[in-house]
Design a protein around this motif. Structure first.
Motif, PDB file in Angstrom:
ATOM      1  N   ALA A 154       0.794  -1.218   0.000  1.00 30.23           N
ATOM      2  CA  ALA A 154       0.000   0.000   0.000  1.00 30.23           C
ATOM      3  C   ALA A 154       0.834   1.279   0.000  1.00 30.23           C
ATOM      4  O   ALA A 154       0.505   2.235  -0.698  1.00 30.23           O
ATOM      5  CB  ALA A 154      -0.938  -0.008   1.198  1.00 30.23           C
ATOM      6  N   SER A 155       1.930   1.296   0.747  1.00 28.07           N
ATOM      7  CA  SER A 155       2.568   2.601   0.929  1.00 28.07           C
ATOM      8  C   SER A 155       3.159   3.122  -0.379  1.00 28.07           C
ATOM      9  O   SER A 155       3.198   4.336  -0.596  1.00 28.07           O
ATOM     10  CB  SER A 155       3.613   2.548   2.041  1.00 28.07           C
ATOM     11  N   MET A 156       3.594   2.205  -1.263  1.00 25.77           N
ATOM     12  CA  MET A 156       4.142   2.676  -2.541  1.00 25.77           C
ATOM     13  C   MET A 156       3.042   3.225  -3.439  1.00 25.77           C
ATOM     14  O   MET A 156       3.264   4.140  -4.210  1.00 25.77           O
ATOM     15  CB  MET A 156       4.869   1.550  -3.261  1.00 25.77           C
ATOM     16  N   LEU A 157       1.854   2.638  -3.320  1.00 22.41           N
ATOM     17  CA  LEU A 157       0.752   3.139  -4.134  1.00 22.41           C
ATOM     18  C   LEU A 157       0.224   4.451  -3.548  1.00 22.41           C
ATOM     19  O   LEU A 157      -0.156   5.355  -4.288  1.00 22.41           O
ATOM     20  CB  LEU A 157      -0.369   2.089  -4.210  1.00 22.41           C
ATOM     21  N   GLU A 158       0.250   4.542  -2.212  1.00 17.68           N
ATOM     22  CA  GLU A 158      -0.203   5.784  -1.572  1.00 17.68           C
ATOM     23  C   GLU A 158       0.585   6.987  -2.066  1.00 17.68           C
ATOM     24  O   GLU A 158       0.047   8.085  -2.185  1.00 17.68           O
ATOM     25  CB  GLU A 158      -0.024   5.676  -0.051  1.00 17.68           C
ATOM     26  N   LYS A 159       1.857   6.750  -2.356  1.00 16.57           N
ATOM     27  CA  LYS A 159       2.675   7.859  -2.823  1.00 16.57           C
ATOM     28  C   LYS A 159       2.220   8.340  -4.190  1.00 16.57           C
ATOM     29  O   LYS A 159       2.543   9.441  -4.609  1.00 16.57           O
ATOM     30  CB  LYS A 159       4.149   7.426  -2.902  1.00 16.57           C
ATOM     31  N   ILE A 160       1.505   7.487  -4.890  1.00 15.13           N
ATOM     32  CA  ILE A 160       1.049   7.856  -6.237  1.00 15.13           C
ATOM     33  C   ILE A 160      -0.420   8.282  -6.204  1.00 15.13           C
ATOM     34  O   ILE A 160      -0.791   9.334  -6.690  1.00 15.13           O
ATOM     35  CB  ILE A 160       1.253   6.665  -7.196  1.00 15.13           C
ATOM     36  N   ILE A 161      -1.246   7.412  -5.619  1.00 19.35           N
ATOM     37  CA  ILE A 161      -2.677   7.717  -5.506  1.00 19.35           C
ATOM     38  C   ILE A 161      -3.052   7.562  -4.039  1.00 19.35           C
ATOM     39  O   ILE A 161      -3.400   6.473  -3.585  1.00 19.35           O
ATOM     40  CB  ILE A 161      -3.511   6.762  -6.384  1.00 19.35           C
ATOM     41  N   PRO A 162      -2.996   8.650  -3.278  1.00 23.13           N
ATOM     42  CA  PRO A 162      -3.155   8.546  -1.814  1.00 23.13           C
ATOM     43  C   PRO A 162      -4.479   7.896  -1.401  1.00 23.13           C
ATOM     44  O   PRO A 162      -4.499   7.131  -0.442  1.00 23.13           O
ATOM     45  CB  PRO A 162      -3.096  10.005  -1.361  1.00 23.13           C
ATOM     46  N   ASP A 163      -5.548   8.164  -2.104  1.00 22.15           N
ATOM     47  CA  ASP A 163      -6.843   7.653  -1.645  1.00 22.15           C
ATOM     48  C   ASP A 163      -7.274   6.422  -2.441  1.00 22.15           C
ATOM     49  O   ASP A 163      -8.452   6.187  -2.665  1.00 22.15           O
ATOM     50  CB  ASP A 163      -7.906   8.747  -1.755  1.00 22.15           C
ATOM     51  N   PHE A 164      -6.310   5.617  -2.859  1.00 24.66           N
ATOM     52  CA  PHE A 164      -6.637   4.472  -3.711  1.00 24.66           C
ATOM     53  C   PHE A 164      -7.627   3.516  -3.070  1.00 24.66           C
ATOM     54  O   PHE A 164      -8.387   2.840  -3.740  1.00 24.66           O
ATOM     55  CB  PHE A 164      -5.353   3.720  -4.110  1.00 24.66           C
ATOM     56  N   ARG A 165      -7.643   3.466  -1.722  1.00 27.03           N
ATOM     57  CA  ARG A 165      -8.518   2.503  -1.054  1.00 27.03           C
ATOM     58  C   ARG A 165      -9.989   2.753  -1.342  1.00 27.03           C
ATOM     59  O   ARG A 165     -10.818   1.869  -1.179  1.00 27.03           O
ATOM     60  CB  ARG A 165      -8.284   2.534   0.455  1.00 27.03           C
ATOM     61  N   GLU A 166     -10.305   3.970  -1.782  1.00 28.69           N
ATOM     62  CA  GLU A 166     -11.711   4.287  -2.022  1.00 28.69           C
ATOM     63  C   GLU A 166     -12.321   3.442  -3.133  1.00 28.69           C
ATOM     64  O   GLU A 166     -13.464   3.046  -3.062  1.00 28.69           O
ATOM     65  CB  GLU A 166     -11.874   5.780  -2.362  1.00 28.69           C
ATOM     66  N   ASP A 167     -11.563   3.214  -4.171  1.00 29.26           N
ATOM     67  CA  ASP A 167     -12.201   2.473  -5.255  1.00 29.26           C
ATOM     68  C   ASP A 167     -11.349   1.392  -5.937  1.00 29.26           C
ATOM     69  O   ASP A 167     -11.812   0.726  -6.840  1.00 29.26           O
ATOM     70  CB  ASP A 167     -12.744   3.443  -6.323  1.00 29.26           C
ATOM     71  N   ALA A 168     -10.117   1.202  -5.469  1.00 25.66           N
ATOM     72  CA  ALA A 168      -9.296   0.171  -6.112  1.00 25.66           C
ATOM     73  C   ALA A 168      -9.861  -1.215  -5.800  1.00 25.66           C
ATOM     74  O   ALA A 168     -10.378  -1.445  -4.712  1.00 25.66           O
ATOM     75  CB  ALA A 168      -7.859   0.267  -5.608  1.00 25.66           C
ATOM     76  N   PRO A 169      -9.813  -2.118  -6.761  1.00 26.60           N
ATOM     77  CA  PRO A 169     -10.306  -3.477  -6.496  1.00 26.60           C
ATOM     78  C   PRO A 169      -9.297  -4.274  -5.679  1.00 26.60           C
ATOM     79  O   PRO A 169      -8.393  -4.885  -6.219  1.00 26.60           O
ATOM     80  CB  PRO A 169     -10.480  -4.072  -7.902  1.00 26.60           C
ATOM     81  N   LEU A 170      -9.474  -4.225  -4.362  1.00 29.34           N
ATOM     82  CA  LEU A 170      -8.568  -4.928  -3.459  1.00 29.34           C
ATOM     83  C   LEU A 170      -9.270  -6.202  -3.011  1.00 29.34           C
ATOM     84  O   LEU A 170     -10.471  -6.203  -2.771  1.00 29.34           O
ATOM     85  CB  LEU A 170      -8.251  -4.053  -2.253  1.00 29.34           C
ATOM     86  N   GLU A 171      -8.535  -7.263  -2.885  1.00 30.09           N
ATOM     87  CA  GLU A 171      -9.161  -8.522  -2.501  1.00 30.09           C
ATOM     88  C   GLU A 171      -9.219  -8.650  -0.975  1.00 30.09           C
ATOM     89  O   GLU A 171     -10.257  -8.476  -0.382  1.00 30.09           O
ATOM     90  CB  GLU A 171      -8.396  -9.691  -3.125  1.00 30.09           C
ATOM     91  N   ARG A 172      -8.088  -8.936  -0.366  1.00 31.85           N
ATOM     92  CA  ARG A 172      -8.059  -9.072   1.094  1.00 31.85           C
ATOM     93  C   ARG A 172      -6.833  -8.354   1.640  1.00 31.85           C
ATOM     94  O   ARG A 172      -5.801  -8.315   0.972  1.00 31.85           O
ATOM     95  CB  ARG A 172      -7.968 -10.555   1.487  1.00 31.85           C
ATOM     96  N   HIS A 173      -6.928  -7.791   2.833  1.00 34.19           N
ATOM     97  CA  HIS A 173      -5.718  -7.235   3.440  1.00 34.19           C
ATOM     98  C   HIS A 173      -5.089  -8.338   4.291  1.00 34.19           C
ATOM     99  O   HIS A 173      -5.774  -9.132   4.931  1.00 34.19           O
ATOM    100  CB  HIS A 173      -6.033  -5.986   4.265  1.00 34.19           C
ATOM    101  N   LEU A 174      -3.767  -8.385   4.273  1.00 34.13           N
ATOM    102  CA  LEU A 174      -3.080  -9.522   4.868  1.00 34.13           C
ATOM    103  C   LEU A 174      -2.893  -9.327   6.361  1.00 34.13           C
ATOM    104  O   LEU A 174      -2.420  -8.285   6.815  1.00 34.13           O
ATOM    105  CB  LEU A 174      -1.725  -9.708   4.186  1.00 34.13           C
ATOM    106  N   ILE A 175      -3.291 -10.337   7.111  1.00 31.37           N
ATOM    107  CA  ILE A 175      -3.086 -10.274   8.560  1.00 31.37           C
ATOM    108  C   ILE A 175      -2.172 -11.397   9.011  1.00 31.37           C
ATOM    109  O   ILE A 175      -1.831 -11.498  10.180  1.00 31.37           O
ATOM    110  CB  ILE A 175      -4.413 -10.380   9.325  1.00 31.37           C
ATOM    111  N   GLU A 176      -1.804 -12.253   8.096  1.00 36.38           N
ATOM    112  CA  GLU A 176      -1.019 -13.409   8.510  1.00 36.38           C
ATOM    113  C   GLU A 176      -0.090 -13.856   7.403  1.00 36.38           C
ATOM    114  O   GLU A 176      -0.471 -13.886   6.232  1.00 36.38           O
ATOM    115  CB  GLU A 176      -1.965 -14.556   8.862  1.00 36.38           C
ATOM    116  N   GLN A 177       1.117 -14.164   7.809  1.00 37.16           N
ATOM    117  CA  GLN A 177       2.092 -14.697   6.864  1.00 37.16           C
ATOM    118  C   GLN A 177       2.596 -16.027   7.394  1.00 37.16           C
ATOM    119  O   GLN A 177       2.936 -16.141   8.564  1.00 37.16           O
ATOM    120  CB  GLN A 177       3.257 -13.711   6.734  1.00 37.16           C
TER     121      GLN A 177
END
Ligand SMILES: Cc1cc2nc3c(=O)[nH]c(=O)nc-3n(C[C@H](O)[C@H](O)[C@H](O)COP(=O)(O)OP(=O)(O)OC[C@H]3O[C@@H](n4cnc5c(N)ncnc54)[C@H](O)[C@@H]3O)c2cc1C
Ligand SMILES: Cc1cc2nc3c(=O)[nH]c(=O)nc-3n(C[C@H](O)[C@H](O)[C@H](O)COP(=O)(O)OP(=O)(O)OC[C@H]3O[C@@H](n4cnc5c(N)ncnc54)[C@H](O)[C@@H]3O)c2cc1C
Ligand SMILES: Nc1ncnc2c1ncn2[C@@H]1O[C@H](COP(=O)(O)O)[C@@H](O)[C@H]1O
Lengths: 287, 369, 435
Positions: free
Chosen positions: C52-75
């Protein structure tokens, strides 16, 4: 000359999946394409325009993202694109769809000139009904030429057109008066690749967007779910056969043993076939 | 935006319990009709298949089966009407007029809509042929009623409405569609989807003649010529009892000879999957499947065909399917009765040889004695 | 020939190309972006992790409409042999933050969204248009591109080469060499579709939470490689990648590898009953720091995979691609603002910006890792996993053997396989490569 081509954006049916539990179409990741049958109509329209001059307008009714397909059509060389989009259209069946499209074409006639020809594809790959074309023709009182495989003489001054139309067991050669609605048969031409100039123009072009009102639709009860006499009550996945295939192995036998075993298996299950084949073999021998 | 994408659940919600609410006008609509497709003196067999299906629906509804025959005045048209009775029609609506000699949309649409408006059927079935689809779309739009295309199954509900089931999204799904508040309920059905009923010799029954008021001068479209397909009587795929087909697994057009050889040995028709046509190995009239022909043979042998859903929907009506494929997981085995996991290039010649031995009159006579 | 001239042409609509085109266009430059695929993303391997942070530098509010699947909570890190898995797992509720750090995405959808943003920013994006070559003037300066459409020559002040790992255009123009077989991995990948509730119960997650599994061990059959499993909303991405040079040496087929991986007792239950769609193969640059080519020249810069920007150790590629795309664009914008020409000297600014960023620093940190893993692949990808499995079994199984003997057996096995020297040596080398 002015030609209107109706195209539809459809999910690529080769990539469609059905949700195993809910039996709904999983659109996730399924790309959308221009209904392949419509490309034959579009290419035919572009050829006529190149020969006789004039303009090609592409029209689609669909969600806002259907704009992609229109822009694609512009890349191929269409001159203008109209997107008919309105939430009132949701749930339209073929009758309601052809009503909306016909009204929009009437409006296009007023704004951009009356078309001599309206093209549609033979059918879509999602709806697959082949009904929308005839529906539009009837509503606009256009003469209807379906399954056209070739456009012959086109006399713009005299207002007549000759076409070859695929019929059962042969080809009908028909002559009729313009304006007409033509549904184009597949395989009749190859879609061109637009030039760099067309591609740049398409990328910049403004797609005309009309809601129901803009298209001149007054009677909303003829649109969408309300305007659709048909109702889909049940959607389900085709059930597979329950009995499993009997497998006959090949490698462990000589070709002769294998062949005999297979023929035996076929005749055992389908004695009627054996009789048919023997009858045929005898006729063949007698002949 | 046509029928299928309509999700079932929201539609149900929007329509209450989706029960038919017929107006008094539409309540007068009775009986099950079949459009008898007749051209150049030949009735399309799909019309008889539909008469068989209409009989089942009519018996459930307790109504009659009628055929509608349109054509130029003369023997051929009368013969078509007579045949309709032999396949189960109780009544025939007959419209004879010189303008109906060749199929044209304008006069046929007028004839059909007039007859429907006068005699009011509750169900109207047409074959999903080029003619049937051309006509059905215009008639349904003129009547402003619902039309369900390319059905594979028809049934009558508890509340006596017609449930028409059809494949959608290339056969990945089926949906059942109703025309609740309008009449007639119209449907087109592909050739060979319904079984052919037995033909029973019957005298000509009740004929209701209908006069079409249309002069040739008022009909704009003219038929200049009819060019019959040269090989049309040769490829009779849809109606063949035995069909052998090959797919991309054969690898080359030369190898396709193996399919043709087997077919000719047993007097079968041969066909193929779509990519074979796209590659130009065979012509389009040999294609089997959703966008090709539906077949209903007693025996279907296919080699090197994966069995994609679009192919399967065209062959599911076969009584027996023998599939040859090197891949044991090929979907074709889901519908096959007999499966052979092996190289078609080896299996086909072995099978051809076996049939030849088994069928040679010489051998048969020896076996018999 | 099109008379028009663009400030910049971007070749490719992957992560790096989109980042560059977006940044250029939103700063007001006249940008043409060309993509050979049917649409942006159509040629890009499906299912990936997005930082996310690299995309935020380009499109800060990308979370509003980007097609994101799942945010990772576990590796989960898996060390596998054919029958077992030794796992390390890090799961933290801290990852359920307002602005999560990592997401799974499906590239074809994500790229399409990114591309729509590029268009909104004002760039002209042409899909189904393949750049066939760079146009160069007599001095070798890049002055535009040629494409496979009629009338397809277009001029620009600068060309941003974001064509991905294959890099044919750059090679054809002699700007750089083809990547060597030991600098690229071939990854094969499948999408397994399952209802979201099934995925959630199998991975013990809820809502939009997601899990990543990375696996090494005998699954790569001694080759340098790694398997991975990502959870998307209604699908699981699963795949395995190994060095091209190893594939060539061992002649193992990638399809067989993935079949074995799927059949592994720890993997099979995760994907049971799924419907497979999309089998894709794609290359990943693995050469690291030492493989990075010349990054700029007269009238051109190269970004993303095309420049081998990929951190094999952390499986990061798209973030380096996005970052280098953005930095190239910012450099171009600065030069343009000064009304300076796009010469090699001026474009050196891009290299400087990359050097100062995390991109180069990370790659430098691991600069010895590829060579180490590649030359010792048998040890790292076969011997150790087997030894670890043996040790774990000895430790866990309770069968009456005295613990002392078990430990002895474990130790003996290790020593027999690698020798004390080898073991110590590997540990030291690994530690060095890491630091
Ligand atoms: C809108 C739409 C409509 C379509 N309509 C139709 C249609 O009407 N009819 C149709 O057929 N398809 C249709 N298709 C295409 C369909 O989806 C499949 O692509 C097609 O049926 C595949 O043909 P195939 O099985 O011959 O080829 P493939 O999918 O390439 O399969 C070849 C098979 O041969 C097997 N094989 C390989 N070598 C051998 C060997 N030596 N011996 C034996 N077996 C071997 C392989 O295991 C494989 O299963 C349609 C697709 C779309 C999108
Ligand atoms: C299986 C796999 C899994 C991965 N998983 C991750 C992950 O989880 N997280 C992560 O950060 N990274 C991951 N990566 C790496 C990441 O995908 C890449 O680093 C990133 O996509 C690079 O972006 P790019 O723009 O440089 O190249 P690409 O995304 O490859 O884009 C290049 C584009 O240029 C187009 N193109 C090429 N030539 C031409 C031409 N001549 N004319 C016009 N267009 C052209 C191509 O069609 C393509 O769209 C993974 C890679 C693979 C293969
Ligand atoms: N929503 C739509 N927008 C524009 N054209 C359409 C639409 N639906 C159908 N058509 C046209 O009608 C033809 C037949 O469609 P169908 O009746 O759905 O098989 C298609 O080939 C299109 O040309």
């Amino acid at each position: 000359m002015h030609i209107v081509v109706c195209i539809k954006q459809v999910p690529d049916s080769a990539q469609i999946r059905v949700h195993p539990v809910t039996n709904t179409i999983m659109r996730q990741g399924v790309p959308t394409i221009i209904n392949p049958y419509d490309l034959f109509a579009l290419e035919e329209a572009l050829r006529l325009r190149d020969k006789f001059g004039g303009e090609v307008t592409v029209l689609t009714m669909g969600p806002p993202m259907a704009e992609d397909s229109l822009r694609r059509a512009l890349t191929y060389g269409a001159d203008r694109a109209v997107l008919l989009t309105d939430r009132f259209f949701a749930g339209s069946d073929t009758l309601a769809t052809s009503f909306a499209l016909a009204t929009a074409i009437a409006r296009i006639s007023e704004v951009y000139g009356k078309p001599e020809i309206v093209f549609t594809g033979k059918q879509t790959i999602d709806g697959d009904t082949a009904q929308v074309g005839p529906g539009i023709a009837k509503r606009l009182d256009l003469l209807q030429l379906t399954y056209v495989s070739k456009i012959g003489k086109l006399d713009l001054d005299g207002g007549s057109i000759e076409v070859e139309r695929r019929a059962e067991g042969g080809v009908q050669v028909l002559k009729t008066r313009l304006p007409v609605l033509i549904t184009m048969l597949e395989g009749t031409n190859d879609m061109r690749r637009g030039s760099m100039k067309d591609a740049l123009r398409a990328a910049r072009a403004e797609v005309v967007k009309w809601g129901a009102k803009d298209a001149g639709i007054e009677d909303m009860t003829k649109c969408g779910l309300r305007g659709s006499p048909t109702v889909v009550k049940r959607v389900f996945a085709p059930g597979g056969r329950t009995d499993k295939a009997e497998f006959i192995t090949f490698t462990d036998k000589t070709p002769i043993e294998f062949g005999d075993e297979l023929v035996e298996a076929i005749f055992k299950r389908q004695p009627a076939v054996e009789d048919d084949l023997i009858k045929h073999a005898h006729e063949f021998a007698a002949y | 935006m046509t029928q299928p994408p309509k999700p079932a659940a929201p539609a149900a919600a929007g329509r209450g319990n989706m029960k038919a609410e017929l107006s008094d006008h539409f309540k007068q609509y009775k009986h099950v009709w079949v459009f008898i497709e007749q051209e150049r003196g030949v009735v399309h067999p799909v019309s008889f298949e539909l008469l068989g299906e209409a009989r089942k629906l009519a018996d459930k509804l307790g109504v009659e089966v009628a055929g509608v025959v349109c054509g130029a005045p003369g023997e051929a048209t009368k013969m078509a009407a007579a045949e309709a009775f032999c396949y189960g029609a109780d009544v025939v609506y007959l419209c004879e007029d010189p303008v109906l000699e060749h199929y044209r949309n304008e006069p046929y649409t007028k004839a059909m809509t007039d007859i429907v408006n006068t005699y009011k059927p509750e169900i109207l079935l047409l074959g999903a042929t080029t003619l049937g689809r051309d006509l059905a779309g215009s008639v349904a739009t003129t009547l402003a009623t619902g039309l369900t295309a390319d059905c594979t199954e028809l049934a009558v509900d508890a509340d006596k409405s017609l449930g028409a089931t059809r494949p959608t999204f290339g056969g990945s799904l089926l949906c059942t569609i109703y025309t609740l508040n309008y009449r007639p309920q119209m449907a087109t059905i592909r050739p060979r989807v319904m079984a052919m009923p037995p033909r029973v010799d019957k005298p000509i029954g009740r004929i209701i003649e209908h006069r079409l008021d249309m002069a040739e001068d008022n009909i704009i479209t003219k038929v200049l010529a009819f060019l019959p397909d040269r090989d049309s009587n040769k490829s009779n795929l849809a109606y063949a009892d035995v069909v052998v087909a090959g797919g991309m697994g054969l690898g080359s057009p030369e190898n396709f000879q193996l399919v043709k050889r087997l077919a000719s040995t047993i007097g079968a028709e041969y066909g193929c999957s779509r990519p074979v046509v796209q590659k130009g190995w065979l012509t389009a009239d040999r294609q089997i499947g959703q966008t090709g022909k539906t077949i209903r043979p007693k025996l279907y042998i296919c080699a090197g065909i994966s069995g994609a859903i679009q192919h399967r929907v065209g062959v599911e009506g076969a009584d027996m399917i023998v599939a040859i494929n090197t891949d044991k997981n090929a979907p074709i085995f889901e519908i096959a009765h007999v499966g052979i996991v092996a190289d078609a290039l080896k299996v086909l010649p072995a099978l051809t040889e076996a049939f030849r031995r088994r069928l040679s009159p010489h051998n048969r006579d020896k076996l018999a004695s | 020939m099109i008379e028009e001239r663009f400030d910049a042409i971007v070749i490719g609509a992957g992560m790096s190309g989109n980042a560059a085109a977006y940044t250029l266009a939103s700063r007001g430059l006249k940008v043409l972006q060309l993509e050979r695929g049917e649409y942006s993303g159509s040629k890009n391997v499906q299912g990936a992790i997005m930082y996310a942070s690299m995309l935020e530098k380009i499109i800060p509010d990308f979370r509003e409409d980007a097609p994101l699947e799942r945010h990772l909570i576990e590796q989960r890190f898996w060390m596998m042999n054919d029958r077992s898995v030794t796992a390390m797992q890090y799961r933290s509720d801290d990852f359920n933050e307002d602005k999560p750090n990592r997401y799974t995405i499906i590239r074809s959808q994500f790229d399409k969204w990114f591309s729509s943003k590029v268009k909104e920013a004002g760039a002209i994006v042409l899909a189904e248009t393949t750049v066939t070559e760079l146009m160069q003037d007599a001095y070798g300066k890049v002055i535009g591109v040629r494409v496979d459409r009629e009338g397809g020559k277009i001029m620009a002040d600068v060309v941003v080469i974001a064509e991905g790992v294959n890099g044919l255009i750059g090679q054809r123009a002699g700007l750089r060499d083809a990547p060597k077989p030991d600098q690229v991995a071939l990854a094969v990948k499948e999408m397994h579709f399952l209802p979201s509730d099934v995925i959630e119960s199998r991975f013990n997650i809820k809502g939009d939470e997601g899990v990543v599994i990375e696996a090494i061990g005998t699954l790569s059959q001694g080759m340098t490689g790694m398997g991975f499993i990502y959870t998307n909303k209604e699908s699981i991405s699963l795949g395995i990648g190994c060095l091209i040079s190893d594939f060539a040496k061992t002649r193992i087929s990638p399809a067989k590898l993935i079949e074995d991986f799927k059949a592994h007792p720890a993997v099979a239950p995760l994907i049971a009953g799924s419907e497979v769609k999309e089998y894709a193969a794609h290359m990943i640059p693995e050469g690291g720091y030492k493989a990075i080519p010349q990054l700029y020249g007269d009238g051109w810069v190269v970004v993303g995979d095309a420049a081998q920007f990929n951190n094999a150790v952390h499986r990061e590629g798209s973030n380096l691609a996005m970052t280098t795309g953005r930095l190239a664009a910012e450099a171009i914008f600065q030069i343009k603002s000064r009304r300076d020409p796009m010469t090699k000297e001026n474009l050196a600014l891009y290299k400087k910006m990359v050097d100062d960023s995390f991109v180069m620093r990370d790659l430098k940190k691991y600069k010895d890792m590829p060579a180490l893993l590649h030359t010792n692949s048998q040890n790292f990808f076969k011997t150790y996993p087997e030894l670890v499995a043996k040790a774990m079994e000895n430790f866990v199984r309770v069968d009456g053997t005295p613990k002392v003997e078990k430990e002895k057996a474990t130790f003996k096995a290790w020593r027999a396989a690698r020798g004390i020297r080898g073991l110590v040596g590997d540990v030291v080398k690994l530690a060095r490569a890491w630091n």
